[in-house]
Scaffold this motif. Structure first.
Motif, PDB file in Angstrom:
ATOM      1  N   ASP A 153       0.867  -1.179   0.000  1.00  0.00           N
ATOM      2  CA  ASP A 153       0.000   0.000   0.000  1.00  0.00           C
ATOM      3  C   ASP A 153       0.909   1.235   0.000  1.00  0.00           C
ATOM      4  O   ASP A 153       1.110   1.892   1.018  1.00  0.00           O
ATOM      5  CB  ASP A 153      -0.908  -0.012   1.229  1.00  0.00           C
ATOM      6  CG  ASP A 153      -2.041   0.994   1.123  1.00  0.00           C
ATOM      7  OD1 ASP A 153      -1.923   1.919   0.294  1.00  0.00           O
ATOM      8  OD2 ASP A 153      -3.031   0.880   1.872  1.00  0.00           O
ATOM      9  N   PHE A 154       1.469   1.525  -1.159  1.00  0.00           N
ATOM     10  CA  PHE A 154       2.518   2.533  -1.266  1.00  0.00           C
ATOM     11  C   PHE A 154       1.994   3.935  -0.989  1.00  0.00           C
ATOM     12  O   PHE A 154       2.647   4.721  -0.296  1.00  0.00           O
ATOM     13  CB  PHE A 154       3.155   2.474  -2.656  1.00  0.00           C
ATOM     14  CG  PHE A 154       3.772   1.139  -2.964  1.00  0.00           C
ATOM     15  CD1 PHE A 154       5.048   0.832  -2.525  1.00  0.00           C
ATOM     16  CD2 PHE A 154       3.076   0.181  -3.682  1.00  0.00           C
ATOM     17  CE1 PHE A 154       5.622  -0.391  -2.803  1.00  0.00           C
ATOM     18  CE2 PHE A 154       3.642  -1.053  -3.971  1.00  0.00           C
ATOM     19  CZ  PHE A 154       4.921  -1.342  -3.523  1.00  0.00           C
ATOM     20  N   SER A 155       0.838   4.261  -1.521  1.00  0.00           N
ATOM     21  CA  SER A 155       0.317   5.615  -1.350  1.00  0.00           C
ATOM     22  C   SER A 155      -0.030   5.899   0.103  1.00  0.00           C
ATOM     23  O   SER A 155       0.292   6.966   0.640  1.00  0.00           O
ATOM     24  CB  SER A 155      -0.921   5.816  -2.237  1.00  0.00           C
ATOM     25  OG  SER A 155      -0.559   5.727  -3.604  1.00  0.00           O
ATOM     26  N   GLU A 156      -0.678   4.954   0.767  1.00  0.00           N
ATOM     27  CA  GLU A 156      -1.047   5.157   2.167  1.00  0.00           C
ATOM     28  C   GLU A 156       0.188   5.187   3.059  1.00  0.00           C
ATOM     29  O   GLU A 156       0.288   5.990   3.990  1.00  0.00           O
ATOM     30  CB  GLU A 156      -2.002   4.053   2.626  1.00  0.00           C
ATOM     31  CG  GLU A 156      -2.883   4.433   3.808  1.00  0.00           C
ATOM     32  CD  GLU A 156      -3.906   5.498   3.440  1.00  0.00           C
ATOM     33  OE1 GLU A 156      -3.668   6.669   3.814  1.00  0.00           O
ATOM     34  OE2 GLU A 156      -4.910   5.168   2.795  1.00  0.00           O
ATOM     35  N   GLY A 157       1.162   4.305   2.779  1.00  0.00           N
ATOM     36  CA  GLY A 157       2.392   4.310   3.560  1.00  0.00           C
ATOM     37  C   GLY A 157       3.167   5.598   3.368  1.00  0.00           C
ATOM     38  O   GLY A 157       3.701   6.163   4.329  1.00  0.00           O
ATOM     39  N   TYR A 158       3.231   6.073   2.133  1.00  0.00           N
ATOM     40  CA  TYR A 158       3.925   7.323   1.812  1.00  0.00           C
ATOM     41  C   TYR A 158       3.266   8.495   2.530  1.00  0.00           C
ATOM     42  O   TYR A 158       3.941   9.358   3.108  1.00  0.00           O
ATOM     43  CB  TYR A 158       3.877   7.503   0.295  1.00  0.00           C
ATOM     44  CG  TYR A 158       4.624   8.686  -0.264  1.00  0.00           C
ATOM     45  CD1 TYR A 158       5.998   8.818  -0.117  1.00  0.00           C
ATOM     46  CD2 TYR A 158       3.941   9.665  -0.993  1.00  0.00           C
ATOM     47  CE1 TYR A 158       6.682   9.901  -0.668  1.00  0.00           C
ATOM     48  CE2 TYR A 158       4.608  10.743  -1.551  1.00  0.00           C
ATOM     49  CZ  TYR A 158       5.982  10.856  -1.384  1.00  0.00           C
ATOM     50  OH  TYR A 158       6.645  11.924  -1.941  1.00  0.00           O
ATOM     51  N   SER A 159       1.938   8.504   2.522  1.00  0.00           N
ATOM     52  CA  SER A 159       1.195   9.580   3.186  1.00  0.00           C
ATOM     53  C   SER A 159       1.392   9.529   4.703  1.00  0.00           C
ATOM     54  O   SER A 159       1.587  10.568   5.347  1.00  0.00           O
ATOM     55  CB  SER A 159      -0.296   9.465   2.837  1.00  0.00           C
ATOM     56  OG  SER A 159      -1.059  10.413   3.546  1.00  0.00           O
ATOM     57  N   LEU A 160       1.352   8.327   5.268  1.00  0.00           N
ATOM     58  CA  LEU A 160       1.514   8.196   6.717  1.00  0.00           C
ATOM     59  C   LEU A 160       2.929   8.579   7.150  1.00  0.00           C
ATOM     60  O   LEU A 160       3.127   9.148   8.227  1.00  0.00           O
ATOM     61  CB  LEU A 160       1.196   6.762   7.157  1.00  0.00           C
ATOM     62  CG  LEU A 160       1.199   6.496   8.667  1.00  0.00           C
ATOM     63  CD1 LEU A 160       0.215   7.404   9.387  1.00  0.00           C
ATOM     64  CD2 LEU A 160       0.871   5.028   8.950  1.00  0.00           C
ATOM     65  N   ALA A 161       3.916   8.272   6.316  1.00  0.00           N
ATOM     66  CA  ALA A 161       5.288   8.685   6.627  1.00  0.00           C
ATOM     67  C   ALA A 161       5.389  10.211   6.680  1.00  0.00           C
ATOM     68  O   ALA A 161       6.067  10.766   7.551  1.00  0.00           O
ATOM     69  CB  ALA A 161       6.261   8.123   5.596  1.00  0.00           C
ATOM     70  N   LYS A 162       4.702  10.882   5.756  1.00  0.00           N
ATOM     71  CA  LYS A 162       4.689  12.346   5.775  1.00  0.00           C
ATOM     72  C   LYS A 162       4.021  12.869   7.045  1.00  0.00           C
ATOM     73  O   LYS A 162       4.482  13.848   7.648  1.00  0.00           O
ATOM     74  CB  LYS A 162       3.951  12.881   4.542  1.00  0.00           C
ATOM     75  CG  LYS A 162       4.746  12.770   3.247  1.00  0.00           C
ATOM     76  CD  LYS A 162       4.027  13.482   2.116  1.00  0.00           C
ATOM     77  CE  LYS A 162       4.893  13.518   0.858  1.00  0.00           C
ATOM     78  NZ  LYS A 162       4.225  14.241  -0.252  1.00  0.00           N
ATOM     79  N   THR A 163       2.933  12.202   7.460  1.00  0.00           N
ATOM     80  CA  THR A 163       2.270  12.583   8.704  1.00  0.00           C
ATOM     81  C   THR A 163       3.216  12.424   9.888  1.00  0.00           C
ATOM     82  O   THR A 163       3.288  13.287  10.771  1.00  0.00           O
ATOM     83  CB  THR A 163       1.012  11.723   8.926  1.00  0.00           C
ATOM     84  OG1 THR A 163       0.096  11.919   7.854  1.00  0.00           O
ATOM     85  CG2 THR A 163       0.331  12.071  10.243  1.00  0.00           C
ATOM     86  N   SER A 164       3.940  11.313   9.900  1.00  0.00           N
ATOM     87  CA  SER A 164       4.895  11.047  10.979  1.00  0.00           C
ATOM     88  C   SER A 164       5.937  12.158  11.046  1.00  0.00           C
ATOM     89  O   SER A 164       6.278  12.645  12.134  1.00  0.00           O
ATOM     90  CB  SER A 164       5.604   9.707  10.756  1.00  0.00           C
ATOM     91  OG  SER A 164       4.680   8.663  10.584  1.00  0.00           O
TER      92      SER A 164
END
Length: 482
Positions: A153-164
């Protein structure tokens, strides 16, 4: 050190009095290389006494359910706002548990344990219930990595990393900041952003970690950077100097065995490609990584080290056309890691799968053994998924694999077109070494099919690309080949 720690454990009045010594012991075992599994087991003992227990052998159903539950809890704009408003953690026992869980995440990654997603989920769950602590952001970014590596789930993981990173932006803890940057740049952003643009960012994290005295993070980031630089075609001459300096600093100052082991094959691989002997005199691809080295790493449960060596072995063997010599290793290890689930979305697997797929298609053309076509189809399927996420990083690899598959099936017109597209994509996306390889394979294809008018031009381009890359050892072997 062991004697001093034992003295603390033997004389402590309470379990809480041993926690600092326990953390030192866990870190020491983890950095000893072949004791990572022992460190991991010890960490579970400690966190269980802190009220956090885990299944010894979690099945996939448990992992998937936990990840899906956590994804629902933390993703989306409203949940991001909730994460940013969490209070500071006050429970001292949970703070201790979070510190140990963070250390265990590193162990889990080193031995490729299936516990990593559960550890990340637990850290986020504790943070949601008890509040935010320094380790919370690391747990959140490792949850993002788990969404990428387990679910693709690349898009969700990428987005969550930005949130982090956004949440951690207000945290002045330099250790947490550098650790999160390493994970985000080295393990998550590579699936969405041009990897050549990420390499300078990783160098910055390495230098920042050294500046702040975060030696473990600096060494891990340096190792990550070295692998990404090698496989994405950094110019070999200046790169070899960087790797030699990194190894010397590692050896002289801190002696982190596992990291040193992981980087040594890179230096030998560069020496092999450049045609320059290493100190041991072993730059032949058949010598510097052997079947015994791979077997020993697996026996010691150094899975990451084994996969790193395998990727370099496959690349150098394919580049130097040592196809017969690598065949037994390819047959054993490609299927092994595919069966164990290691062919997930992690950087080193890109190149195990890419070069493994090219080797498999060559062997299928020779033997018509369906085993090799199964491996090749697996490689192509993976590359199709990854190309959707980043055309820049993966399109040329997919096109080359497709060209070789058409060739294997006798679809010559389609193969010729794919070779042409693969070369164009490699050049456009600045993968110089893969453009060289594509030209070489296309030349072999056209020579086999009788289109000799293309061969000389393609070989000249391959030689030029290999020379620019700095692979003089390959240039020499290519010019000497009939």
């Amino acid at each position: 050190m062991t004697r001093s720690l034992d003295e603390v454990f033997n004389n402590a009045n309470r379990f809480e009095d041993t926690l600092r010594a326990a953390h030192v012991k866990l870190t020491h075992l983890r950095m000893s290389g072949n004791l990572v599994s022992e460190a991991f087991a010890y960490g579970f003992q400690v966190v269980e006494q802190l009220g956090e227990s885990f299944p010894a052998a979690p099945d996939n159903e448990i992992i998937v359910k936990e990840l899906l539950d956590m994804k629902q809890l933390v993703t989306g704009p409203m949940n991001e706002s909730k994460l940013k408003s969490l209070p500071e953690m006050a429970d001292s026992t949970k703070k201790e548990a979070m510190a140990f869980l963070e250390e265990m995440l590193v162990c889990s990654y080193q031995i490729q344990s299936i516990h990593l997603p559960l550890l990340a989920c637990r850290m986020v769950r504790i943070s949601l219930k008890y509040g935010w602590t320094k380790s919370s952001c690391v747990g959140l970014v490792c949850l993002a990595f788990s969404l990428v590596s387990v679910f693709s789930d690349f898009s969700e993981g990428y987005s969550l990393a930005k949130t982090s990173m956004s949440i951690a932006g207000s945290d002045k803890d330099k250790r947490v900041h550098c650790s999160m940057l390493m994970i985000t740049y080295g393990m998550i952003n590579i699936w969405k952003e041009p990897i050549q643009a990420i390499l300078p960012q990783m160098k910055d994290v390495y230098n920042m970690s050294l500046k702040y005295g975060l030696i473990d993070n600096a060494l891990a980031t340096g190792m990550f950077h070295a692998y990404r630089a090698l496989f994405t075609g950094s110019l070999l001459q200046p790169f070899s100097k960087e790797v030699a300096l990194f190894m010397r600093n590692n050896s002289e100052r801190h002696k982190r065995r596992l990291i040193h082991l992981c980087v040594a094959p890179i230096f030998n691989g560069i020496s092999c490609l450049r045609g320059i002997s290493s100190k041991s005199g072993a730059y032949n691809v058949d010598e510097f990584i052997t079947e015994e080295h791979l077997a020993e790493a697996l026996q010691n449960k150094e899975t990451t080290f084994c996969e790193c060596m395998l990727a370099i072995k496959l690349m150098c063997s394919f580049v130097f056309r040592r196809l017969h010599e690598i065949k037994p290793i390819a047959r054993q290890y490609l299927e092994l890691f595919e069966r164990q689930g290691s062919a997930s979305a992690q950087f080193i697997n890109i190149y195990c799968i890419f070069y493994g797929g090219l080797l498999s298609l060559h062997y299928y053309r020779e033997s018509r053994d369906q085993f090799w076509m199964d491996r090749a189809e697996h490689a192509i399927q993976k590359m199709e998924v990854w190309t959707v996420e980043s055309v820049w990083n993966f399109e040329n690899k997919l096109l080359l694999l497709q060209a070789e598959r058409h060739y294997a099936f006798g679809e010559m017109d389609r193969a010729a077109e794919k070779y042409k597209l693969a070369q164009k994509s490699s050049k456009k996306h600045r993968f110089l070494h893969e453009e060289a390889l594509t030209c070489e394979l296309a030349a072999a294809f056209h020579e086999k099919t009788g289109n000799v008018q293309f061969v000389a031009e393609l070989i000249d381009r391959a030689v030029n690309c290999y020379q620019t890359w700095g692979a003089e050892g390959k240039v020499e072997s290519l010019l000497l080949s009939p």
